[in-house]
Design a protein around this motif. Structure first.
Motif, PDB file in Angstrom:
ATOM      1  N   UNK A 140       0.824  -1.210   0.000  1.00  0.00           N
ATOM      2  CA  UNK A 140       0.000   0.000   0.000  1.00  0.00           C
ATOM      3  C   UNK A 140       0.857   1.258   0.000  1.00  0.00           C
ATOM      4  N   UNK A 141       1.990   1.207   0.696  1.00  0.00           N
ATOM      5  CA  UNK A 141       2.901   2.351   0.704  1.00  0.00           C
ATOM      6  C   UNK A 141       3.434   2.615  -0.693  1.00  0.00           C
ATOM      7  N   UNK A 142       3.874   1.562  -1.372  1.00  0.00           N
ATOM      8  CA  UNK A 142       4.337   1.722  -2.752  1.00  0.00           C
ATOM      9  C   UNK A 142       3.210   2.195  -3.649  1.00  0.00           C
ATOM     10  N   UNK A 143       2.022   1.594  -3.477  1.00  0.00           N
ATOM     11  CA  UNK A 143       0.883   1.980  -4.307  1.00  0.00           C
ATOM     12  C   UNK A 143       0.513   3.440  -4.091  1.00  0.00           C
ATOM     13  N   UNK A 144       0.647   3.917  -2.862  1.00  0.00           N
ATOM     14  CA  UNK A 144       0.344   5.315  -2.538  1.00  0.00           C
ATOM     15  C   UNK A 144       1.164   6.255  -3.415  1.00  0.00           C
ATOM     16  N   UNK A 145       2.465   6.011  -3.481  1.00  0.00           N
ATOM     17  CA  UNK A 145       3.331   6.884  -4.277  1.00  0.00           C
ATOM     18  C   UNK A 145       3.214   6.586  -5.767  1.00  0.00           C
ATOM     19  N   UNK A 146       2.893   5.344  -6.109  1.00  0.00           N
ATOM     20  CA  UNK A 146       2.676   4.995  -7.513  1.00  0.00           C
ATOM     21  C   UNK A 146       1.457   5.723  -8.069  1.00  0.00           C
ATOM     22  N   UNK A 173      -7.066   5.331 -10.369  1.00  0.00           N
ATOM     23  CA  UNK A 173      -6.790   4.991  -8.976  1.00  0.00           C
ATOM     24  C   UNK A 173      -6.626   6.268  -8.167  1.00  0.00           C
ATOM     25  N   UNK A 174      -6.973   6.185  -6.868  1.00  0.00           N
ATOM     26  CA  UNK A 174      -6.856   7.334  -5.974  1.00  0.00           C
ATOM     27  C   UNK A 174      -6.264   6.880  -4.652  1.00  0.00           C
ATOM     28  N   UNK A 175      -5.648   7.816  -3.941  1.00  0.00           N
ATOM     29  CA  UNK A 175      -5.110   7.473  -2.621  1.00  0.00           C
ATOM     30  C   UNK A 175      -6.205   7.454  -1.563  1.00  0.00           C
ATOM     31  N   UNK A 176      -7.363   7.976  -1.882  1.00  0.00           N
ATOM     32  CA  UNK A 176      -8.520   7.930  -0.985  1.00  0.00           C
ATOM     33  C   UNK A 176      -9.730   7.514  -1.816  1.00  0.00           C
ATOM     34  N   UNK A 177     -10.211   6.287  -1.570  1.00  0.00           N
ATOM     35  CA  UNK A 177     -11.276   5.713  -2.393  1.00  0.00           C
ATOM     36  C   UNK A 177     -12.638   5.756  -1.716  1.00  0.00           C
ATOM     37  N   UNK A 178     -12.828   6.634  -0.725  1.00  0.00           N
ATOM     38  CA  UNK A 178     -14.090   6.620   0.023  1.00  0.00           C
ATOM     39  C   UNK A 178     -15.292   6.985  -0.836  1.00  0.00           C
ATOM     40  N   UNK A 181      -5.455   2.434   3.112  1.00  0.00           N
ATOM     41  CA  UNK A 181      -5.332   3.783   2.551  1.00  0.00           C
ATOM     42  C   UNK A 181      -5.297   4.829   3.657  1.00  0.00           C
ATOM     43  N   UNK A 182      -6.207   4.688   4.633  1.00  0.00           N
ATOM     44  CA  UNK A 182      -6.274   5.661   5.731  1.00  0.00           C
ATOM     45  C   UNK A 182      -4.971   5.680   6.524  1.00  0.00           C
ATOM     46  N   UNK A 183      -4.439   4.503   6.815  1.00  0.00           N
ATOM     47  CA  UNK A 183      -3.221   4.416   7.615  1.00  0.00           C
ATOM     48  C   UNK A 183      -2.028   4.999   6.864  1.00  0.00           C
ATOM     49  N   UNK A 184      -1.893   4.666   5.586  1.00  0.00           N
ATOM     50  CA  UNK A 184      -0.773   5.181   4.796  1.00  0.00           C
ATOM     51  C   UNK A 184      -0.907   6.690   4.601  1.00  0.00           C
ATOM     52  N   UNK A 185      -2.113   7.169   4.345  1.00  0.00           N
ATOM     53  CA  UNK A 185      -2.324   8.620   4.210  1.00  0.00           C
ATOM     54  C   UNK A 185      -1.977   9.346   5.500  1.00  0.00           C
ATOM     55  N   UNK A 186      -2.278   8.710   6.635  1.00  0.00           N
ATOM     56  CA  UNK A 186      -1.976   9.319   7.926  1.00  0.00           C
ATOM     57  C   UNK A 186      -0.468   9.361   8.188  1.00  0.00           C
ATOM     58  N   UNK A 246       3.316  16.116   0.725  1.00  0.00           N
ATOM     59  CA  UNK A 246       3.942  16.579  -0.512  1.00  0.00           C
ATOM     60  C   UNK A 246       3.394  15.777  -1.687  1.00  0.00           C
ATOM     61  N   UNK A 247       2.809  16.440  -2.656  1.00  0.00           N
ATOM     62  CA  UNK A 247       2.196  15.767  -3.795  1.00  0.00           C
ATOM     63  C   UNK A 247       2.959  15.957  -5.100  1.00  0.00           C
ATOM     64  N   UNK A 248       4.110  16.619  -5.080  1.00  0.00           N
ATOM     65  CA  UNK A 248       4.829  16.901  -6.312  1.00  0.00           C
ATOM     66  C   UNK A 248       6.231  16.287  -6.318  1.00  0.00           C
ATOM     67  N   UNK A 249       7.070  16.679  -5.367  1.00  0.00           N
ATOM     68  CA  UNK A 249       8.455  16.212  -5.359  1.00  0.00           C
ATOM     69  C   UNK A 249       8.565  14.898  -4.596  1.00  0.00           C
ATOM     70  N   UNK A 250       8.130  13.816  -5.235  1.00  0.00           N
ATOM     71  CA  UNK A 250       8.085  12.516  -4.558  1.00  0.00           C
ATOM     72  C   UNK A 250       8.910  11.462  -5.289  1.00  0.00           C
ATOM     73  N   UNK A 251       9.835  11.882  -6.124  1.00  0.00           N
ATOM     74  CA  UNK A 251      10.619  10.925  -6.912  1.00  0.00           C
ATOM     75  C   UNK A 251      11.400   9.962  -6.025  1.00  0.00           C
ATOM     76  N   UNK A 252      12.023  10.498  -4.971  1.00  0.00           N
ATOM     77  CA  UNK A 252      12.807   9.629  -4.079  1.00  0.00           C
ATOM     78  C   UNK A 252      11.908   8.607  -3.395  1.00  0.00           C
ATOM     79  N   UNK A 253      10.798   9.080  -2.832  1.00  0.00           N
ATOM     80  CA  UNK A 253       9.887   8.184  -2.124  1.00  0.00           C
ATOM     81  C   UNK A 253       9.326   7.117  -3.064  1.00  0.00           C
TER      82      UNK A 253
END
Length: 259
Positions: free
Chosen positions: A140-146, A159-164, A193-198, A203-210
């Motif tokens: 889920x962590x990888x999927x979050x940044x993917x 796909x979304x990071x919050x699917x509610x 999703x909730x746990x990973x978002x928490x 940061x929604x732009x510079x996430x290349x490293x993550x």
């Protein structure tokens, strides 16, 4: 080539971004297979179901003590897992039904394979359940940044990071199917999703490293490591890989996401 489907969606998974997905090594082979299937009477869901059957076969091989063979199949399975998404992109038919069912099928396969490894390695049931939960959170962590990288680089909003909120069905799928699978997803996966978002930064732009570092936790890369463990007769180190090595990577990614 880009098409307008609730946002610009590039024919490449991550558009023109230079960030590297280290788990995506099988993408060129998957793209070739998807190109072969493009004009044939094979649906995306059929490919997803075939991938689930491979998971069942893999679990059976492990239970029969065919460890090397099962590890080889895990790698092949990783390539097959990418074909459905590539087929949807080539046909220009992204699907919420496919997105939800792919996640559900992947999880069923994960549970089966982990149970089989647990039986082979003499893990007790609670330990196996714990391993499954840890793997799900790492994925889920990888999927979050993917997902974020696909939105940034390719404009992919499937796909979304919050699917509610239940999405509106695409013209080629039925809303009733989307509604049903969305409910299943919420029950089984929204907590992840909730746990990973928490835990992660905003940061929604510079996430290349993550994104690149978390891709080490993706199935494609992990299947190669598991194959190495199998070939070297060190499959008994599987739980240490998951609980120590992969968890350390996840912690670094989470910390970095806040800066």
């Amino acid at each position: 080539m880009k098409i307008l489907l609730g946002g610009n969606m590039s024919s490449k998974k991550y558009g023109d971004t230079v960030a590297k997905d280290l788990s995506d090594w099988g993408r060129p082979v998957a793209r070739l297979c998807a190109t072969f299937l493009k004009d044939r009477n094979i649906s995306v869901l059929m490919v997803t179901n075939f991938h689930l059957l491979l998971s069942v076969l893999c679990a059976w091989l492990i239970l029969q003590d065919y460890i090397v063979e099962s590890c080889v199949l895990l790698v092949i399975k990783g390539v097959v897992d990418a074909i459905d998404g590539e087929l949807a992109r080539i046909r220009e038919r992204p699907s919420h039904v496919g997105r939800y069912w792919d996640t559900i099928a992947d999880t069923i396969g994960l549970i089966l394979v982990t149970y089989a490894f647990g039986q082979y390695l003499n893990w007790d049931n609670l330990y196996s359940i714990g391993i499954v939960i840890v793997i799900l959170l790492q994925y889920s962590l990888f999927n979050h940044f993917s997902v974020k990288m696909r939105q940034i680089g390719a404009g992919d909003d499937t796909s979304r990071t919050d699917e509610k909120i239940c999405p509106v069905a695409k013209p080629w799928e039925k809303q009733i199917h989307v509604d049903f699978l969305h409910k299943v997803y919420l029950v089984g996966f929204s907590w992840q999703d909730d746990l990973i978002n928490f835990m992660t930064g905003k940061n929604n732009q510079n996430i290349s490293f993550e994104f690149t570092l978390s891709s080490l936790l993706g199935y494609g890369f992990q299947s190669i490591i598991i194959l190495i463990l199998g070939l070297s007769m060190n499959i008994n180190l599987l739980d240490e890989l998951i609980l120590i090595v992969n968890s350390s990577i996840a912690i670094i990614v989470i910390i970095k996401s806040h800066f």
